[in-house]
Design a protein around this motif. Structure first.
Motif, short mmCIF file in Angstrom:
data_model
loop_
_atom_site.label_atom_id
_atom_site.label_comp_id
_atom_site.label_asym_id
_atom_site.label_seq_id
_atom_site.Cartn_x
_atom_site.Cartn_y
_atom_site.Cartn_z
N MET A 1 0.85 -1.19 0.00
CA MET A 1 0.00 0.00 0.00
C MET A 1 0.89 1.23 0.00
O MET A 1 1.76 1.37 0.86
CB MET A 1 -0.88 -0.04 1.26
CG MET A 1 -2.19 0.64 1.10
SD MET A 1 -3.16 0.43 2.62
CE MET A 1 -3.79 2.08 2.74
N SER A 2 0.67 2.16 -0.93
CA SER A 2 1.67 3.18 -1.22
C SER A 2 1.85 4.19 -0.09
O SER A 2 2.94 4.71 0.09
CB SER A 2 1.31 3.89 -2.52
OG SER A 2 0.04 4.47 -2.39
N ASP A 3 0.80 4.48 0.68
CA ASP A 3 0.94 5.51 1.71
C ASP A 3 1.10 4.92 3.11
O ASP A 3 0.87 5.61 4.10
CB ASP A 3 -0.23 6.49 1.66
CG ASP A 3 -1.55 5.80 1.95
OD1 ASP A 3 -1.58 4.55 1.96
OD2 ASP A 3 -2.54 6.51 2.17
N CYS A 4 1.51 3.66 3.19
CA CYS A 4 1.66 2.98 4.48
C CYS A 4 3.13 3.00 4.91
O CYS A 4 4.00 2.53 4.18
CB CYS A 4 1.15 1.54 4.36
SG CYS A 4 1.56 0.51 5.77
N ILE A 5 3.41 3.54 6.11
CA ILE A 5 4.81 3.66 6.52
C ILE A 5 5.46 2.29 6.70
O ILE A 5 6.66 2.13 6.43
CB ILE A 5 5.00 4.53 7.78
CG1 ILE A 5 4.26 3.99 8.97
CG2 ILE A 5 4.68 5.97 7.52
CD1 ILE A 5 4.64 4.69 10.27
N PHE A 6 4.72 1.28 7.14
CA PHE A 6 5.34 -0.03 7.33
C PHE A 6 5.59 -0.71 5.99
O PHE A 6 6.59 -1.42 5.84
CB PHE A 6 4.52 -0.89 8.29
CG PHE A 6 4.64 -0.48 9.75
CD1 PHE A 6 5.46 0.57 10.13
CD2 PHE A 6 3.95 -1.16 10.74
CE1 PHE A 6 5.58 0.95 11.47
CE2 PHE A 6 4.07 -0.80 12.08
CZ PHE A 6 4.88 0.25 12.44
N CYS A 7 4.74 -0.50 5.00
CA CYS A 7 5.05 -1.00 3.65
C CYS A 7 6.32 -0.32 3.13
O CYS A 7 7.16 -0.97 2.48
CB CYS A 7 3.88 -0.76 2.70
SG CYS A 7 2.50 -1.92 2.89
N LYS A 8 6.49 0.96 3.44
CA LYS A 8 7.70 1.67 3.00
C LYS A 8 8.93 1.14 3.73
O LYS A 8 10.02 1.07 3.15
CB LYS A 8 7.54 3.17 3.23
CG LYS A 8 6.58 3.80 2.24
CD LYS A 8 6.44 5.31 2.47
CE LYS A 8 5.49 5.88 1.41
NZ LYS A 8 5.09 7.25 1.72
N ARG B 1 2.87 -8.77 3.53
CA ARG B 1 1.63 -8.44 2.80
C ARG B 1 0.80 -7.51 3.68
O ARG B 1 0.51 -7.81 4.82
CB ARG B 1 0.86 -9.73 2.50
CG ARG B 1 -0.45 -9.52 1.77
CD ARG B 1 -1.11 -10.85 1.40
NE ARG B 1 -1.48 -11.65 2.57
CZ ARG B 1 -2.59 -11.45 3.30
NH1 ARG B 1 -3.42 -10.49 2.98
NH2 ARG B 1 -2.86 -12.23 4.34
N HIS B 2 0.43 -6.37 3.12
CA HIS B 2 -0.32 -5.38 3.90
C HIS B 2 -1.70 -5.89 4.29
O HIS B 2 -2.44 -6.37 3.45
CB HIS B 2 -0.48 -4.08 3.08
CG HIS B 2 -1.26 -3.02 3.81
ND1 HIS B 2 -0.66 -2.03 4.55
CD2 HIS B 2 -2.59 -2.83 3.94
CE1 HIS B 2 -1.59 -1.27 5.10
NE2 HIS B 2 -2.77 -1.74 4.74
N PHE B 3 -2.01 -5.82 5.56
CA PHE B 3 -3.42 -5.74 5.96
C PHE B 3 -3.52 -4.94 7.23
O PHE B 3 -2.56 -4.82 7.99
CB PHE B 3 -4.15 -7.08 5.94
CG PHE B 3 -3.92 -8.04 7.06
CD1 PHE B 3 -2.87 -8.93 7.05
CD2 PHE B 3 -4.83 -8.08 8.10
CE1 PHE B 3 -2.70 -9.84 8.07
CE2 PHE B 3 -4.68 -9.00 9.13
CZ PHE B 3 -3.62 -9.88 9.11
N PHE C 1 -1.80 1.46 10.67
CA PHE C 1 -2.82 0.51 10.26
C PHE C 1 -2.27 -0.47 9.23
O PHE C 1 -2.83 -0.64 8.13
CB PHE C 1 -4.09 1.27 9.85
CG PHE C 1 -4.71 1.91 11.06
CD1 PHE C 1 -5.63 1.22 11.83
CD2 PHE C 1 -4.29 3.17 11.48
CE1 PHE C 1 -6.16 1.78 13.00
CE2 PHE C 1 -4.81 3.74 12.64
CZ PHE C 1 -5.74 3.05 13.40
N HIS C 2 -1.14 -1.08 9.60
CA HIS C 2 -0.54 -2.25 8.95
C HIS C 2 -0.27 -3.18 10.13
O HIS C 2 0.47 -2.80 11.05
CB HIS C 2 0.73 -1.85 8.21
CG HIS C 2 1.48 -2.98 7.55
ND1 HIS C 2 1.94 -2.90 6.23
CD2 HIS C 2 1.89 -4.19 8.03
CE1 HIS C 2 2.59 -4.03 5.93
NE2 HIS C 2 2.58 -4.83 7.01
N LEU C 3 -0.89 -4.36 10.10
CA LEU C 3 -0.80 -5.28 11.25
C LEU C 3 0.63 -5.35 11.79
O LEU C 3 1.57 -5.53 11.00
CB LEU C 3 -1.26 -6.67 10.83
CG LEU C 3 -1.32 -7.70 11.97
CD1 LEU C 3 -2.58 -7.49 12.81
CD2 LEU C 3 -1.28 -9.11 11.43
ZN ZN Z 1 1.33 -1.55 4.86
#
Ligand code: ZN
Ligand code: 5GP
Length: 113
Positions: free
Chosen positions: A1-8, A45-47, A96-98
């Motif tokens: 997810m592009s605006d998620c800090i943990f995905c980044k 994997r984002h959730f 809001f990334h588990l």
């Molecule tokens: Zn994420």
């Protein structure tokens, strides 16, 4: 997810102090530690959180806990640590990334605040 800090963080776009990684999960030091050991263990994997989990998320939820157990052994904090999912804003969830908190290395009060 592009605006998620943990995905980044997983993508290496935001630096982090990695402590463990495998094909499903990534673990890193919390930037604002609440105890001598405070590690966040996240799915690649984002959730968003436990409140949106479905049956197909059972394996990753279990996997995150097994990573916590392994890190707890490595850190020698097995005399007392806590694994925590904050779920929803009233619990204090801010990202809001588990993520599973692994907190230990000091006496922990119960009940939590
Ligand atoms: Zn994420
Ligand atoms: P929550 O309150 O959502 O359960 O936990 C979020 C956690 O993420 C907090 O303990 C906070 O210190 C940590 N955190 C937030 N942003 C960053 C960051 O950019 N890097 C790291 N390492 N931790 C972060």
């Amino acid at each position: 997810m592009s605006d998620c800090i943990f995905c980044k963080i997983i993508a290496g776009q935001i630096p982090s102090k990695k402590v463990y990684e495998d094909e499903l999960s990534y673990a890193f030091e919390d930037i604002n530690p609440a105890a001598p050991t405070h590690i966040l263990i996240i799915p690649k994997r984002h959730f968003s959180g436990l409140n949106t989990a479905t049956a197909e998320d059972a394996a990753i939820i279990g996997h995150l806990h097994l990573v916590a157990a392994k890190l707890g052994r490595e850190r020698k904090i097995e005399d007392g640590y806590r694994t925590v999912f904050n779920v929803g804003p009233r619990s204090g969830q801010t990202v809001f990334h588990l993520h599973l908190h692994l907190v230990g290395g000091r006496d922990l009060a119960w009940p939590p605040g």
